[in-house]
Design an enzyme around this catalytic site. Structure first.
Site, PDB file in Angstrom:
ATOM      1  N   ASP A  39      56.360 -89.469 -46.779  1.00  0.00           N
ATOM      2  CA  ASP A  39      55.402 -90.587 -46.815  1.00  0.00           C
ATOM      3  C   ASP A  39      56.001 -91.745 -47.609  1.00  0.00           C
ATOM      4  O   ASP A  39      56.430 -91.570 -48.747  1.00  0.00           O
ATOM      5  CB  ASP A  39      54.081 -90.133 -47.439  1.00  0.00           C
ATOM      6  CG  ASP A  39      52.936 -91.068 -47.082  1.00  0.00           C
ATOM      7  OD1 ASP A  39      53.060 -92.289 -47.315  1.00  0.00           O
ATOM      8  OD2 ASP A  39      51.924 -90.587 -46.559  1.00  0.00           O
ATOM      9  N   SER A  87      49.147 -95.091 -44.062  1.00  0.00           N
ATOM     10  CA  SER A  87      49.437 -93.709 -43.632  1.00  0.00           C
ATOM     11  C   SER A  87      48.514 -93.206 -42.520  1.00  0.00           C
ATOM     12  O   SER A  87      48.946 -92.429 -41.677  1.00  0.00           O
ATOM     13  CB  SER A  87      49.339 -92.756 -44.819  1.00  0.00           C
ATOM     14  OG  SER A  87      50.337 -93.056 -45.748  1.00  0.00           O
ATOM     15  N   THR A 140      47.641 -88.457 -44.000  1.00  0.00           N
ATOM     16  CA  THR A 140      48.670 -87.887 -43.113  1.00  0.00           C
ATOM     17  C   THR A 140      48.258 -86.530 -42.548  1.00  0.00           C
ATOM     18  O   THR A 140      48.211 -86.369 -41.323  1.00  0.00           O
ATOM     19  CB  THR A 140      50.035 -87.848 -43.827  1.00  0.00           C
ATOM     20  OG1 THR A 140      50.312 -89.145 -44.325  1.00  0.00           O
ATOM     21  CG2 THR A 140      51.134 -87.396 -42.896  1.00  0.00           C
ATOM     22  N   HIS A 273      54.428 -96.638 -54.748  1.00  0.00           N
ATOM     23  CA  HIS A 273      53.274 -97.491 -55.083  1.00  0.00           C
ATOM     24  C   HIS A 273      53.281 -97.816 -56.580  1.00  0.00           C
ATOM     25  O   HIS A 273      52.815 -98.885 -56.977  1.00  0.00           O
ATOM     26  CB  HIS A 273      51.951 -96.794 -54.754  1.00  0.00           C
ATOM     27  CG  HIS A 273      51.519 -96.935 -53.332  1.00  0.00           C
ATOM     28  ND1 HIS A 273      51.135 -98.137 -52.797  1.00  0.00           N
ATOM     29  CD2 HIS A 273      51.403 -96.030 -52.332  1.00  0.00           C
ATOM     30  CE1 HIS A 273      50.786 -97.949 -51.519  1.00  0.00           C
ATOM     31  NE2 HIS A 273      50.955 -96.686 -51.222  1.00  0.00           N
ATOM     32  N   HIS A 312      55.815 -95.075 -43.036  1.00  0.00           N
ATOM     33  CA  HIS A 312      56.024 -96.508 -43.335  1.00  0.00           C
ATOM     34  C   HIS A 312      56.889 -96.580 -44.578  1.00  0.00           C
ATOM     35  O   HIS A 312      57.101 -95.561 -45.252  1.00  0.00           O
ATOM     36  CB  HIS A 312      54.692 -97.211 -43.591  1.00  0.00           C
ATOM     37  CG  HIS A 312      53.863 -96.494 -44.622  1.00  0.00           C
ATOM     38  ND1 HIS A 312      54.162 -96.523 -45.968  1.00  0.00           N
ATOM     39  CD2 HIS A 312      52.791 -95.672 -44.498  1.00  0.00           C
ATOM     40  CE1 HIS A 312      53.308 -95.770 -46.617  1.00  0.00           C
ATOM     41  NE2 HIS A 312      52.466 -95.224 -45.753  1.00  0.00           N
ATOM     42  N   HIS A 418      52.635-101.313 -49.072  1.00  0.00           N
ATOM     43  CA  HIS A 418      53.590-100.956 -48.011  1.00  0.00           C
ATOM     44  C   HIS A 418      54.300-102.195 -47.482  1.00  0.00           C
ATOM     45  O   HIS A 418      53.799-103.306 -47.616  1.00  0.00           O
ATOM     46  CB  HIS A 418      52.855-100.284 -46.847  1.00  0.00           C
ATOM     47  CG  HIS A 418      52.071 -99.091 -47.259  1.00  0.00           C
ATOM     48  ND1 HIS A 418      51.087 -98.556 -46.493  1.00  0.00           N
ATOM     49  CD2 HIS A 418      52.132 -98.325 -48.371  1.00  0.00           C
ATOM     50  CE1 HIS A 418      50.566 -97.507 -47.107  1.00  0.00           C
ATOM     51  NE2 HIS A 418      51.175 -97.347 -48.256  1.00  0.00           N
TER      52      HIS A 418
HETATM   53 ZN   LIG Z   1      50.900 -95.543 -49.349  1.00  0.00          ZN
END
Ligand SMILES: [Zn+2]
Length: 454
Positions: A39, A87, A140, A273, A312, A418
């Protein structure tokens, strides 16, 4: 007579061609599919994890070995409504092949319920599993088994998961399975762990219990919230992503019809993040160990399609050239990064919500061995990046701290959200020959579906 011979011969040729075609197409089918999603794992995340592995640890990544031996493509991931995804939409697009709206789970832009590759595998009598280091109710894993309008409806996702018949569910966020009275976050009084047991699941909550589980349906919830960052995991009872993957493969491979397994390195995204390069590298290495387990299974069972990709890119991460004092073009400072003492999650807890200049100095010394200047303290205390661009530097003081750390670690972050950077898509096994060129993430669905022969 010659005419008859010619006719017989022509028929034989046709029959031989048909036979060899059907054998070839049979050989190209996958009994099992393992889809591994890092992820937030953009090209720079893989690159930096590879630099760290080769230069600091003296080993190569299994991810890179598979890239070299298998097939690799570039992959884009735009959605029905945006050029930068999150996600939920990304995973739904891979799970169903349909471009959807941001934050939706298993529902098309027209509001219709979409069938996922996991559900198709289940219908064909295959075993299925979802494994993550984030929450099992997070976007996810949810995208493969749940159907809700918004990914934030995690209580409903938990209900759908325990009724989904997915054989293996391993991850965090136990709180969404328990009512508030029992330490959970559910507003109703349902205890979904009890309900899961009634639905035939064995429940486990530690790595040891997971290893001993006997049942063919296992629900493993290893943390009230997300599972720990790998850099903080030492001494905890949580299993590693590799251990969860190994256990999932043991259980799922008992099904004679094969299986579908999705494995997510969920916290690579969270580290990015938080603009946290230490946590990011350690979770990247842990993801690679899980890839090692899957690749060993694939080599022993060549009728398995193993796909690795990301949903991503997170953070707009780049390797920077300069330090403030050293020579030109030094690049990333792996040595300094190797000495980071823990994740930003831990660091922030210790630093507190409104830290004094003394507290900021103390924590930065403890975690990064840095003596801060007045100007650096000011950037962190007044949270300057957030003041200038609050949408791209949203979460706490993380981006201010990462900005101070730039000349020391020599990595840069464009955002704490993102980005739209294209990703890698790669894999080995039957069906992987279609992984080449410039692909869209909706094509991951058709590659898996065609490999299965559905
Ligand atoms: Zn994220």
């Amino acid at each position: 007579m010659d005419e008859i011979r010619k006719i017989i011969l022509a028929h034989l040729v046709v029959i031989t061609m048909l036979l060899s075609y059907s054998i070839l197409s049979f050989a190209a089918q996958a009994k099992n599919v393992i889809l591994m999603i890092g992820d937030g794992m953009g090209p720079a995340h893989i690159h930096i994890t590879w630099l760290y592995a080769t230069r600091q640890l003296g080993k190569d990544l299994v991810m890179i070995e598979i890239m070299n031996k298998g097939q690799t493509a570039s992959m884009v991931n735009d959605t029905a409504d945006s050029t930068v995804t999150e996600s939920a939409a990304a995973a739904v697009q891979m799970a169903t092949g349909v471009k959807v709206l941001a934050r939706s789970i298993g529902i098309g832009p027209d509001g219709k319920v979409l069938k996922t590759i996991q559900e198709m595998a289940k219908e064909k009598g295959k075993a299925t599993g979802l494994v993550t280091t984030a929450g099992i109710t997070d976007a996810t894993p949810a995208a493969f088994a749940a159907h809700v309008e918004r990914r934030s409806e995690e209580e409903r996702i938990a209900e759908q998961l325990v009724n989904s018949n997915v054989d293996i569910l391993f991850g965090g966020r136990k709180a969404f399975f328990l009512p508030e009275a029992e330490g959970g976050k559910r507003k109703d009084v349902r205890n979904l762990i009890h309900e899961a047991k009634q639905n035939g699941y064995e429940f486990v909550s530690t790595g040891e219990e997971m290893k001993k589980a006997q049942n063919e349906k296992v629900l493993g919830l290893f943390n009230q919230g997300n599972m720990l960052f790998e850099i903080d995991r030492k001494g905890s009872q949580e299993p590693s992503l590799a251990e969860m993957t190994s256990r999932a493969l043991d259980v799922l491979s008992r099904n004679k019809n094969g299986f579908f397994l999705m494995v997510e390195g969920g916290r690579i995204d969270h580290a990015a993040h938080m603009n946290d390069i230490g946590a990011l590298i350690w979770d990247g290495l842990a993801f690679d160990e899980a890839v090692r387990v899957a690749y060993e299974f694939q080599r022993a069972n060549p009728d398995t399609l193993l796909i690795i990709t990301a949903d991503h890119e997170t953070g707009g991460l780049v390797v920077l050239p300069y330090s403030s004092t050293g020579r030109e073009y030094e690049g990333i400072n792996l040595e300094a990064i190797s000495k980071i003492k823990g994740s930003s999650e831990r660091r922030n807890k210790e630093m507190g919500e409104d830290p004094s200049p003394e507290k900021i100095r103390e924590i930065m010394k403890k975690y990064y061995d840095i003596d801060l200047t007045e100007a650096q303290v000011k950037v962190i205390r007044e949270n300057l990046p957030k003041q200038l661009d609050p949408k791209h530097f949203y979460y706490g003081r993380n981006s201010a701290i990462a900005f101070v750390l730039r000349p020391y670690h020599r990595v840069g972050w464009a955002t704490d959200s993102h980005s739209g950077t294209p990703l890698f898509l790669w894999g080995v096994g039957p069906g992987s020959e279609k992984i080449k060129g410039w692909r869209h993430n909706t094509e991951v669905f058709s590659i898996m579906k065609e490999a299965y022969g559905f």
